[in-house]
Design a protein around this motif. Sequence first.
Motif, PDB file in Angstrom:
ATOM      1  N   SER A 212      37.086-118.361 -33.572  1.00 20.21           N
ATOM      2  CA  SER A 212      37.330-117.503 -32.413  1.00 20.21           C
ATOM      3  C   SER A 212      37.640-118.409 -31.234  1.00 20.21           C
ATOM      4  N   SER A 213      38.445-117.896 -30.294  1.00 20.17           N
ATOM      5  CA  SER A 213      38.736-118.669 -29.084  1.00 20.17           C
ATOM      6  C   SER A 213      39.004-117.663 -27.975  1.00 20.17           C
ATOM      7  N   VAL A 214      38.047-117.557 -27.057  1.00 22.12           N
ATOM      8  CA  VAL A 214      38.136-116.557 -25.983  1.00 22.12           C
ATOM      9  C   VAL A 214      38.337-117.291 -24.667  1.00 22.12           C
ATOM     10  N   VAL A 215      39.345-116.880 -23.905  1.00 22.99           N
ATOM     11  CA  VAL A 215      39.606-117.514 -22.600  1.00 22.99           C
ATOM     12  C   VAL A 215      39.683-116.421 -21.554  1.00 22.99           C
ATOM     13  N   SER A 216      38.856-116.552 -20.500  1.00 23.53           N
ATOM     14  CA  SER A 216      38.941-115.624 -19.377  1.00 23.53           C
ATOM     15  C   SER A 216      39.448-116.417 -18.185  1.00 23.53           C
ATOM     16  N   SER A 217      40.673-116.082 -17.739  1.00 24.31           N
ATOM     17  CA  SER A 217      41.274-116.859 -16.657  1.00 24.31           C
ATOM     18  C   SER A 217      40.902-116.262 -15.301  1.00 24.31           C
ATOM     19  N   GLN A 218      40.643-117.152 -14.337  1.00 22.50           N
ATOM     20  CA  GLN A 218      40.339-116.696 -12.975  1.00 22.50           C
ATOM     21  C   GLN A 218      41.592-116.695 -12.119  1.00 22.50           C
ATOM     22  N   VAL A 219      42.754-116.817 -12.749  1.00 23.80           N
ATOM     23  CA  VAL A 219      43.973-117.041 -11.968  1.00 23.80           C
ATOM     24  C   VAL A 219      44.196-115.957 -10.909  1.00 23.80           C
ATOM     25  N   ASP A 220      43.875-114.700 -11.228  1.00 22.31           N
ATOM     26  CA  ASP A 220      44.089-113.621 -10.245  1.00 22.31           C
ATOM     27  C   ASP A 220      43.138-113.750  -9.055  1.00 22.31           C
ATOM     28  N   ILE A 221      41.936-114.247  -9.317  1.00 25.46           N
ATOM     29  CA  ILE A 221      40.943-114.388  -8.237  1.00 25.46           C
ATOM     30  C   ILE A 221      41.418-115.435  -7.233  1.00 25.46           C
ATOM     31  N   HIS A 222      42.001-116.563  -7.747  1.00 15.87           N
ATOM     32  CA  HIS A 222      42.389-117.666  -6.860  1.00 15.87           C
ATOM     33  C   HIS A 222      43.788-117.497  -6.271  1.00 15.87           C
ATOM     34  N   ALA A 223      44.596-116.621  -6.881  1.00 20.31           N
ATOM     35  CA  ALA A 223      45.999-116.500  -6.453  1.00 20.31           C
ATOM     36  C   ALA A 223      46.101-116.176  -4.962  1.00 20.31           C
ATOM     37  N   ARG A 224      45.193-115.335  -4.463  1.00 12.32           N
ATOM     38  CA  ARG A 224      45.301-114.929  -3.051  1.00 12.32           C
ATOM     39  C   ARG A 224      45.027-116.094  -2.106  1.00 12.32           C
ATOM     40  N   TYR A 225      44.373-117.162  -2.598  1.00 12.52           N
ATOM     41  CA  TYR A 225      44.105-118.347  -1.762  1.00 12.52           C
ATOM     42  C   TYR A 225      45.166-119.429  -1.978  1.00 12.52           C
ATOM     43  N   GLY A 226      46.046-119.251  -2.947  1.00 11.32           N
ATOM     44  CA  GLY A 226      47.095-120.231  -3.221  1.00 11.32           C
ATOM     45  C   GLY A 226      46.589-121.458  -3.957  1.00 11.32           C
ATOM     46  N   GLY A 227      45.410-121.398  -4.523  1.00 10.13           N
ATOM     47  CA  GLY A 227      44.871-122.538  -5.285  1.00 10.13           C
ATOM     48  C   GLY A 227      43.422-122.238  -5.653  1.00 10.13           C
ATOM     49  N   VAL A 228      42.830-123.115  -6.468  1.00 10.72           N
ATOM     50  CA  VAL A 228      41.462-122.873  -6.934  1.00 10.72           C
ATOM     51  C   VAL A 228      40.465-123.184  -5.813  1.00 10.72           C
ATOM     52  N   VAL A 229      39.593-122.213  -5.508  1.00 11.13           N
ATOM     53  CA  VAL A 229      38.530-122.426  -4.517  1.00 11.13           C
ATOM     54  C   VAL A 229      37.256-122.757  -5.302  1.00 11.13           C
ATOM     55  N   PRO A 230      36.763-124.000  -5.191  1.00 11.84           N
ATOM     56  CA  PRO A 230      35.677-124.439  -6.076  1.00 11.84           C
ATOM     57  C   PRO A 230      34.446-123.528  -6.087  1.00 11.84           C
ATOM     58  N   GLU A 231      33.971-123.095  -4.929  1.00 10.47           N
ATOM     59  CA  GLU A 231      32.760-122.274  -4.887  1.00 10.47           C
ATOM     60  C   GLU A 231      32.988-120.922  -5.570  1.00 10.47           C
ATOM     61  N   VAL A 232      34.176-120.362  -5.333  1.00 11.83           N
ATOM     62  CA  VAL A 232      34.524-119.082  -5.965  1.00 11.83           C
ATOM     63  C   VAL A 232      34.598-119.273  -7.488  1.00 11.83           C
ATOM     64  N   ALA A 233      35.156-120.423  -7.912  1.00 11.54           N
ATOM     65  CA  ALA A 233      35.297-120.689  -9.352  1.00 11.54           C
ATOM     66  C   ALA A 233      33.928-120.750 -10.020  1.00 11.54           C
ATOM     67  N   SER A 234      32.974-121.479  -9.423  1.00  9.09           N
ATOM     68  CA  SER A 234      31.686-121.609 -10.121  1.00  9.09           C
ATOM     69  C   SER A 234      30.963-120.274 -10.190  1.00  9.09           C
ATOM     70  N   ARG A 235      31.076-119.449  -9.126  1.00 11.87           N
ATOM     71  CA  ARG A 235      30.428-118.135  -9.171  1.00 11.87           C
ATOM     72  C   ARG A 235      31.058-117.249 -10.249  1.00 11.87           C
ATOM     73  N   ALA A 236      32.379-117.329 -10.367  1.00 11.93           N
ATOM     74  CA  ALA A 236      33.046-116.512 -11.389  1.00 11.93           C
ATOM     75  C   ALA A 236      32.636-116.975 -12.797  1.00 11.93           C
ATOM     76  N   HIS A 237      32.470-118.293 -12.982  1.00 10.19           N
ATOM     77  CA  HIS A 237      31.998-118.783 -14.296  1.00 10.19           C
ATOM     78  C   HIS A 237      30.619-118.199 -14.609  1.00 10.19           C
ATOM     79  N   VAL A 238      29.732-118.174 -13.600  1.00  7.95           N
ATOM     80  CA  VAL A 238      28.380-117.636 -13.818  1.00  7.95           C
ATOM     81  C   VAL A 238      28.480-116.177 -14.285  1.00  7.95           C
ATOM     82  N   ASP A 239      29.371-115.412 -13.649  1.00  7.87           N
ATOM     83  CA  ASP A 239      29.489-113.989 -13.992  1.00  7.87           C
ATOM     84  C   ASP A 239      30.003-113.761 -15.408  1.00  7.87           C
ATOM     85  N   VAL A 240      30.991-114.563 -15.835  1.00  7.19           N
ATOM     86  CA  VAL A 240      31.646-114.192 -17.117  1.00  7.19           C
ATOM     87  C   VAL A 240      31.295-115.072 -18.305  1.00  7.19           C
ATOM     88  N   LEU A 241      30.623-116.208 -18.085  1.00  3.69           N
ATOM     89  CA  LEU A 241      30.433-117.101 -19.234  1.00  3.69           C
ATOM     90  C   LEU A 241      29.654-116.464 -20.380  1.00  3.69           C
TER      91      LEU A 241
END
Length: 346
Positions: A39-68
């Motif tokens: 199995s290989s499951v990937v949940s991309s945060q691309v839509d969450i970061h798109a509005r900022y024009g790049g990856v926001v580190p704090e937002v990324a770690s919180r999103a990982h906590v929610d979906v991991l």
Amino acid sequence: MTQLEPLRTVDENTTILGIETSCDETAASVVVGGHVVRSSVVSSQVDIHARYGGVVPEVASRAHVDVLMPVVAEALVEAGLDGSGLDAVAATYGPGLVGSLLVGVSTAKALALVWDLPFVAVNHLEAHLYAALVEDPTLELPLVVLLVSGGHTMLVAMEGHGRYRLLGATLDDAAGEAFDKVARYLGLGYPGGPAIDRIAMEGDPAAIAFPRAMKGDGLDFSFSGLKTSVINYVRKHPEVSTPDVAASFQEAVVDVLVTKARRAARQIGAKGLILGGGVAANSLLRERFLSACVDDGIHGFLPSRAMCTDNAAMVGAAAWWRLGTHGPDGLDHGADPNLGLPLLTD
Ligand code: KG4
Ligand code: ZN
């Protein structure tokens, strides 16, 4: 025939749960024997970061906590397993965003503890090198890997498990970073690579002769001059067609990447040339890379696009080799945001 051999403790039935959270993809995968992906499951945060024009580190770690945990649960269900069917739990520990890495490492260690399994800490760059071996475990060594992602541009000679030589690297921007910055300047949004890939199909790659930095020189790369010359050109010619700029920029990047990759393969007498990292999903790069391999009579291998971008199957594969050669890691293992590829020095 030279092939990679694990040394101990693992066999073809060893089943590993891999976890990847180094940047903006939350991923989990069950891999058996280092290459059978259950199995290989990937949940991309691309839509969450798109509005900022790049990856926001704090937002990324919180999103990982929610979906991991849901992603891990899905990977186990798809594989038809629970913790009792696993032999080890692995996670990427670097390089990457420290907060994001810590979510994956802490979760993997907690699962290893409750399931009483070994924990394996995986180097994200090494995992990218193993991506091709997941899909073609018969690849012969030595291999040259062109690893092109948002954070790295490297030509690596893979002589064996854990036996890597750095043949060339970028002196400034990574190839993916150049795609992202140029796309941003052209107003194409984030992530830039896929946007340029798409729009370039409507443009003329010969419209603008952008410079091919360092094409004649060694195996290192430099992309920041190209990025600047795209910006200067568009400033001077505001009426220029965006698809033409995108196609000409992409042509310049791909030309340099392919020229250097085939030069590296020739230089070390490689048996194969493989692509890895997010930029390896680029349509023009894939096409030029394969035709260069045919012209040079070298075995060229392109992992699928899903295996090129961040995923956890490559983590499960790299973990199998690492467990077999180095054994498990301690539960006091941390994250290392600046981790490099372990290189041979002799
Ligand atoms: O390996 P990756 O998923 O993440 C890391 O950086 O580790 O690579 C992401 C990078 C981004 O810069 C993205 O723009 C680029 O890969 N990329 C592409 C394409 N798809 C993703 N670049 C060019 N063409 C593409 N089709
Ligand atoms: Zn990556």
